[in-house]
Design a protein around this motif. Structure first.
Motif, short mmCIF file in Angstrom:
data_model
loop_
_atom_site.label_atom_id
_atom_site.label_comp_id
_atom_site.label_asym_id
_atom_site.label_seq_id
_atom_site.Cartn_x
_atom_site.Cartn_y
_atom_site.Cartn_z
N ILE A 268 0.85 -1.18 0.00
CA ILE A 268 0.00 0.00 0.00
C ILE A 268 0.89 1.23 0.00
O ILE A 268 1.99 1.23 0.58
N GLU A 269 0.45 2.30 -0.64
CA GLU A 269 1.22 3.53 -0.73
C GLU A 269 0.56 4.61 0.13
O GLU A 269 -0.65 4.82 0.05
N ILE A 270 1.35 5.27 0.97
CA ILE A 270 0.82 6.32 1.83
C ILE A 270 1.72 7.54 1.75
O ILE A 270 2.93 7.44 1.90
N TYR A 271 1.09 8.68 1.52
CA TYR A 271 1.77 9.97 1.51
C TYR A 271 1.49 10.64 2.85
O TYR A 271 0.32 10.87 3.21
N GLU A 272 2.53 10.98 3.61
CA GLU A 272 2.33 11.51 4.95
C GLU A 272 3.62 12.11 5.46
O GLU A 272 4.64 12.11 4.77
N PHE A 273 3.58 12.64 6.69
CA PHE A 273 4.82 13.08 7.34
C PHE A 273 4.73 12.78 8.82
O PHE A 273 3.65 12.61 9.40
N GLU A 274 5.88 12.70 9.45
CA GLU A 274 6.00 12.10 10.77
C GLU A 274 5.28 12.87 11.87
O GLU A 274 4.70 12.28 12.76
N SER A 275 5.31 14.20 11.87
CA SER A 275 4.79 14.96 13.00
C SER A 275 3.31 15.28 12.90
O SER A 275 2.80 16.08 13.68
N LEU B 249 4.62 1.38 1.28
CA LEU B 249 5.57 2.25 0.59
C LEU B 249 5.23 3.69 0.97
O LEU B 249 4.21 4.23 0.54
N PHE B 250 6.06 4.28 1.81
CA PHE B 250 5.81 5.63 2.29
C PHE B 250 6.47 6.65 1.37
O PHE B 250 7.66 6.54 1.06
N TYR B 251 5.70 7.65 0.97
CA TYR B 251 6.21 8.81 0.26
C TYR B 251 6.20 9.98 1.24
O TYR B 251 5.15 10.56 1.51
#
Length: 341
Positions: A145-152, A171-173
């Motif tokens: 699965i592909e996920i677009y995100e950021f850590e905070s 698969l992190f973008y």
């Protein structure tokens, strides 16, 4: 509102030979229609085509580890002195979220005797006793699965927690603020820069909204039930936000970097403070990475034990340089030395 095309590459993980244990990456470029709601039309290109550009700088053809680099030996539960405060502040998430994401769906454990354990079998050792862990997983996706995100982002954290619970490979973008590559892609694909954004290549589903993503994942790849700590509405979001207080926005701002031709691979899980500080740097450097979830009870703990001869996370496998390594502090040093501009 028309989308604006950029030249940043996307990656899709495709098994070139399903009968082999190893999986190789195929580089993919996206031609995007100029409509807010359009999805990417993907075409496979040669992995050797490195002429695409990031901002004003072109991609280097090859990557190599820092001069004289040698992967460290794994040291269980040790903290390098200069990372002590980082690990301590990252650990504040555990009480706020009550360890959500530390255990896989259907987790169970039992003590076993030494004679019932094979030489290549991973088990936990507690005070001389052997603890064997298991889980009950739902259907497995064929492609990551592909996920677009950021850590905070607290909404992104909620989705990362369910990824750990369901033991999914993702698969992190990374989409840090001011990131030039993947934030624009989300706007082009979905029509707005809102995170997290999920794309499931197994079903063709793409969606925003963390709660909707969680419901989709538990229905498709779990038992249909949302865990309690992810079903409390505003309270879930507030505690996810409080969990990040100690990190002061780490993992949210872009650091200029070189985009690798192939995504990195990280063995980790959301509840681990050691894994968290590594993911923060991956996000800041905007490095796409395939995350192999390894929460307690994950069968992938056994897989990593077999492949590396030891289980400990985080564990980084960088196919761009051939480096494979344990130890969070040294992984961070390696990432910055190899990819930061």
């Amino acid at each position: 509102m028309a989308g604006v095309l950029t030249s940043a590459p996307l990656f899709v993980l495709r098994p070139l030979n399903s009968r082999t244990k190893s999986t190789r990456w195929v580089k993919v470029t996206a031609e995007l229609r100029e409509t807010p709601s359009s999805s990417a039309s993907l075409s496979v290109s040669s992995g050797q085509e490195e002429g695409q550009r990031l901002g004003s700088s072109s991609l280097p053809a090859t990557f190599s580890p820092p001069p004289g680099f040698k992967p460290p030996q794994p040291k269980r539960f040790s903290v390098r002195p200069d990372k002590f405060l980082d690990i301590l502040s990252a650990s504040l998430a555990l009480p706020f979220r009550l360890g959500t994401g530390a255990f896989v769906l259907g987790y169970s454990a039992s003590f076993v005797s030494e004679d019932k354990i094979s030489s290549n079998e991973y088990v936990m050792s507690i005070a001389g006793l052997k603890l064997k862990e298991a889980s009950k997983l739902g259907p497995r996706p064929e492609k990551p699965i592909e996920i677009y995100e950021f850590e905070s982002c607290p909404f992104c954290r909620k989705v990362r927690e369910i990824v750990s619970i369901l033991d999914l490979d993702v698969l992190f973008y990374p989409c840090p603020r001011n990131g030039p590559n993947f934030r624009p892609k989300v706007l082009q694909m979905g029509g707005k820069q809102q995170f997290p954004y999920l794309v499931d290549p197994n079903t063709g589903v793409a969606m925003y909204e963390s709660d909707d993503i969680i419901k989709y994942l538990v229905k498709k790849y779990g038992d249909g039930t949302t865990p309690l700590m992810l079903s409390l509405g505003l309270l879930t979001t507030l505690t996810a936000g409080f969990a990040m207080i100690g990190r002061m926005g780490r993992g949210s701002m872009y650091t200029p970097s070189k985009l690798p031709p192939v995504p990195l691979e990280l063995w980790a899980y959301e509840a681990s403070p050691f894994c968290k500080i590594v993911r923060e740097v991956l996000v800041e450097l905007e490095l796409p990475h395939l995350l192999h979830s390894t929460a307690r009870g994950s069968p992938k703990r056994q897989k990593l034990y077999e492949e590396a001869g030891h289980f400990q996370v985080p564990y980084l496998d960088d196919p761009n340089t051939g480096v494979k390594m344990f130890e969070s502090a040294e992984i961070i040093d390696y990432l910055r030395a190899t990819y930061a501009l």
